[in-house]
Each structure stands twice: as C-alpha cells, then as structure tokens.
Design a protein around this motif. Structure first.
Motif, short mmCIF file in Angstrom:
data_model
loop_
_atom_site.label_atom_id
_atom_site.label_comp_id
_atom_site.label_asym_id
_atom_site.label_seq_id
_atom_site.Cartn_x
_atom_site.Cartn_y
_atom_site.Cartn_z
N TYR A 181 -32.57 -1.11 -11.72
CA TYR A 181 -31.71 -0.05 -11.16
C TYR A 181 -30.42 -0.57 -10.51
N ILE A 182 -30.08 -1.81 -10.73
CA ILE A 182 -28.83 -2.38 -10.21
C ILE A 182 -27.90 -2.66 -11.38
N LEU A 183 -26.66 -2.17 -11.28
CA LEU A 183 -25.68 -2.42 -12.33
C LEU A 183 -24.93 -3.71 -12.06
N PRO A 184 -24.46 -4.39 -13.11
CA PRO A 184 -23.67 -5.60 -12.91
C PRO A 184 -22.33 -5.27 -12.24
N MET A 185 -21.76 -6.24 -11.56
CA MET A 185 -20.48 -6.04 -10.90
C MET A 185 -19.40 -5.75 -11.92
N GLY A 186 -18.56 -4.76 -11.63
CA GLY A 186 -17.44 -4.45 -12.50
C GLY A 186 -16.23 -5.29 -12.16
N TRP A 187 -15.12 -5.00 -12.78
CA TRP A 187 -13.92 -5.80 -12.51
C TRP A 187 -12.94 -5.08 -11.58
N ILE A 188 -13.24 -3.81 -11.23
CA ILE A 188 -12.32 -3.06 -10.37
C ILE A 188 -12.78 -3.10 -8.91
N GLY A 189 -14.04 -2.70 -8.65
CA GLY A 189 -14.50 -2.64 -7.27
C GLY A 189 -13.63 -1.70 -6.46
N ASP A 190 -13.34 -2.09 -5.21
CA ASP A 190 -12.42 -1.30 -4.39
C ASP A 190 -11.01 -1.82 -4.63
N TRP A 191 -10.46 -1.41 -5.75
CA TRP A 191 -9.19 -1.94 -6.25
C TRP A 191 -8.10 -1.92 -5.19
N GLY A 192 -7.46 -3.08 -4.98
CA GLY A 192 -6.39 -3.16 -4.00
C GLY A 192 -6.87 -3.30 -2.57
N SER A 193 -8.13 -3.72 -2.39
CA SER A 193 -8.68 -3.90 -1.05
C SER A 193 -7.85 -4.88 -0.23
N MET A 194 -7.78 -4.63 1.08
CA MET A 194 -7.06 -5.53 1.99
C MET A 194 -8.01 -6.47 2.72
N VAL A 195 -9.28 -6.48 2.33
CA VAL A 195 -10.24 -7.40 2.95
C VAL A 195 -9.81 -8.84 2.65
N ASN A 196 -9.84 -9.68 3.67
CA ASN A 196 -9.41 -11.07 3.52
C ASN A 196 -10.24 -11.79 2.45
N GLY A 197 -9.55 -12.37 1.48
CA GLY A 197 -10.22 -13.10 0.41
C GLY A 197 -10.79 -12.21 -0.69
N TRP A 198 -10.41 -10.93 -0.69
CA TRP A 198 -10.95 -10.00 -1.70
C TRP A 198 -10.66 -10.47 -3.11
N LYS A 199 -11.65 -10.32 -3.97
CA LYS A 199 -11.50 -10.62 -5.39
C LYS A 199 -11.83 -9.37 -6.21
N GLU A 200 -11.26 -9.27 -7.38
CA GLU A 200 -11.49 -8.12 -8.25
C GLU A 200 -12.99 -7.90 -8.46
N GLY A 201 -13.42 -6.66 -8.33
CA GLY A 201 -14.82 -6.32 -8.50
C GLY A 201 -15.59 -6.15 -7.20
N GLN A 202 -15.05 -6.65 -6.09
CA GLN A 202 -15.74 -6.54 -4.80
C GLN A 202 -15.42 -5.21 -4.11
N PRO A 203 -16.37 -4.67 -3.32
CA PRO A 203 -17.75 -5.14 -3.19
C PRO A 203 -18.56 -4.87 -4.46
N GLU A 204 -19.45 -5.77 -4.76
CA GLU A 204 -20.19 -5.70 -6.02
C GLU A 204 -21.13 -4.49 -6.08
#
Length: 314
Positions: free
Chosen positions: A13-36
């Motif tokens: 019941y868990i989907l794999p991480m996508g490549w968008i996530g919270d697109w444009g997040s300002m969280v320090n060190g954010w990478k595409e797809g996060q939060p997973e």
C-alpha cells in the motif's frame, strides 16, 4: 483503471516516490520528489474519493471495497511515515505534517501534537514564513483553517518578506512557478490561495452531502487587521453571497441564499452575544433555526432568502 494501475505499482500500500513531490519547496536541501510520502497520500485520497462516488451511485460493494482500501493505505502510511517519538511525518516539514492533517490520515490521539509541531515550524523555526511548494501552499492553509488556526494561515498570507506572495508581487503582476522567481513567471500554481479567501474569509463553503449548493455553509473568520470582507459565487441555483463587517463589539453578516436552497450559518462571536436578524432576536424568528454555540461560533440554519445577521457583544 487508474486505481488498478496504482495498485499494481504499490508495495504493501505504499507508492514509490515520484519526481515532483512538493514542487518548489523551500525546505533546506529539498530534492525533487520530497517528501516521498506525497504519492501515497494521494493514493489514499483517490480511494476515499471513489468510495464517496460509489456511495452517491448506491454501489455498496464498491463503497466498502474502496473504503477498506483507503483504511489499509492509511494504516500503511502511518507505519511508514509517522514518527511516534517526534510526532512528525517524514522530515517534519510543513508539507509533510499539513497534508496528512488535511486528508484525515493522522491518528486521532496525535492530531493536536502534529498541529502543534506544524505551527511551531511556521511561527518559531521560520518566523511566520512558509516553506511549502506548489502542493503544500494549497493544502497547508486549508489544514490550518480546518483545525481552527486561520490566524496562523493569515500571518503567512500577510507576510511582507521573502518567501511569500507580497515579495513576489513586488516584482511581478503574475504568479511565478517558484518562490525564488526562477523559471516560469506566469504559473498559476501559487495562486491557489484565492480559494482560501472565498472559503475562510467570505466563508462560502460547500456541503459534500448536498451537491450543487442545494445546501451550503457560510462560516467567515475574524482575522487580525481585517474589519470587513465580501464575496460571492455563481452557482447553478443562483448567486451565493456573504458580506461581513466587524467593529467595536458588533459583527454583521449579510447572506443571500438562492431559491430552494438551505444554508448553515456560523457567526463568530462570544457565547454571551445577542444574535439578531434585522434587529429581531433570532429566537423569535420562525424562519431561522438556532442550532447552538460551539468553538467560537453561533450556529443557525436558514432557508432561501436574504438575511442581515448581527452579533452584539453584551
């Protein structure tokens, strides 16, 4: 068919991480797809939507099937992403905690603490600034309002310094794709906040159990520095409008309810306030049903018509 596709790529019941996530997040060190956790949260939401659709269509088998699927996804989501020690989801970011609050994924006994952690991240860690990208910027203000913290959402909306709408509007008359102003300078993404204005300032909200505004909710909020507001929306049944004014212990609310419709009215005031409609106590008006008082609001039920409610501080 889409749900079957999601089922096929899920693992317990868990989907794999996508490549968008919270697109444009300002969280320090954010990478595409996060939060997973984002794809699985939408997986849960999709199942809930299908369960509700099945109920409307009187398809009890599908309703139960998708409700169970949603419950299974919710349980897996909390096992995978919820930290019982910190009472945070994944990285504890604003999006990570706000989205499960909005969707109703958070366990009942943890809701207040997750909300507290979210507010602390906004007010203390980030000085009343958001760190959200496209999705979080839509759903975090909604979650805050749902849990009675419109004041926190309002402080973010009115934030004058970067990142926020005001700093963006100092440079552009359109909405950018990112708070950093990079890439597209005409992206609707961060413009989702306009719906919040209608729902939580003017207070015009739908009632899912009564489609097409046959019955709806008017629940305005008194916000710091705001003494008046008005809004309207055109529905298939006619114009729904809300106009309020707040000054020196007096709150007035003008509401228009279209023909053959009903509305539940929430008046923000102290419990001891006198509630009037066109200067007549509502308890003396047979067309207005006084429901009671809860969480800072006097609740009324009305049928179609134009109303002028007043809450007077005693």
């Amino acid at each position: 068919r889409y749900m079957k596709f999601l089922d096929s790529i899920s693992n317990d019941y868990i989907l794999p991480m996508g490549w968008i996530g919270d697109w444009g997040s300002m969280v320090n060190g954010w990478k595409e797809g996060q939060p997973e956790s984002v794809p699985t949260a939408f997986y849960y939401w999709d199942a809930m939507i299908l369960s509700k659709i099945a109920k409307v269509l009187n398809n009890e088998g599908d309703r139960l099937f998708y409700k169970k699927l949603a419950n299974d996804i919710r349980a897996a989501y909390n096992r995978k992403y919820f930290n019982h020690e910190t009472v945070n989801y994944t990285d504890g970011s604003q999006m990570a905690n706000a989205f499960p609050l909005y969707l109703g994924i958070v366990p009942e006994d943890a809701k207040n603490k997750v909300l507290e952690n979210l507010v602390n991240d906004i007010e203390i860690k980030n000085g009343n600034h958001l760190t959200t990208g496209v999705l979080g910027t839509k759903y975090m203000p909604e979650a805050l309002a749902m849990f009675g913290r419109t004041d926190v959402a309002w402080s973010i909306i009115n934030q004058k310094t970067y990142p926020g709408w005001n700093s963006m509007m100092e440079k552009y008359t359109t909405v950018c794709e990112f708070w950093t102003l990079k890439q597209s300078k005409n992206h609707v993404m961060m413009g989702s906040i306009d719906a919040w204005f209608y729902k939580y300032i003017a207070g015009i909200q739908i009632d899912e159990t009564n489609p097409a505004f046959s019955a709806f909710i008017i629940k305005p909020n008194i916000l710091a520095g705001l003494s008046k507001a008005e809004g309207k929306t055109e529905t298939i049944r006619g114009t729904v409008s809300s106009k309020w004014n707040h000054e020196s212990g007096k709150f007035t609310l003008e509401v228009v309810v279209p023909f053959n419709c009903k509305a539940k009215i929430f008046l923000p005031a102290e419990q001891s306030a006198e509630i009037l409609e066109n200067e007549i106590p509502v308890r003396n008006i047979k067309e207005v049903e006084y429901i009671g008082y809860s969480d800072g609001f006097h609740q009324l039920q009305v049928n179609s018509g134009s109303y002028n409610f007043i809450a007077l501080k005693k």
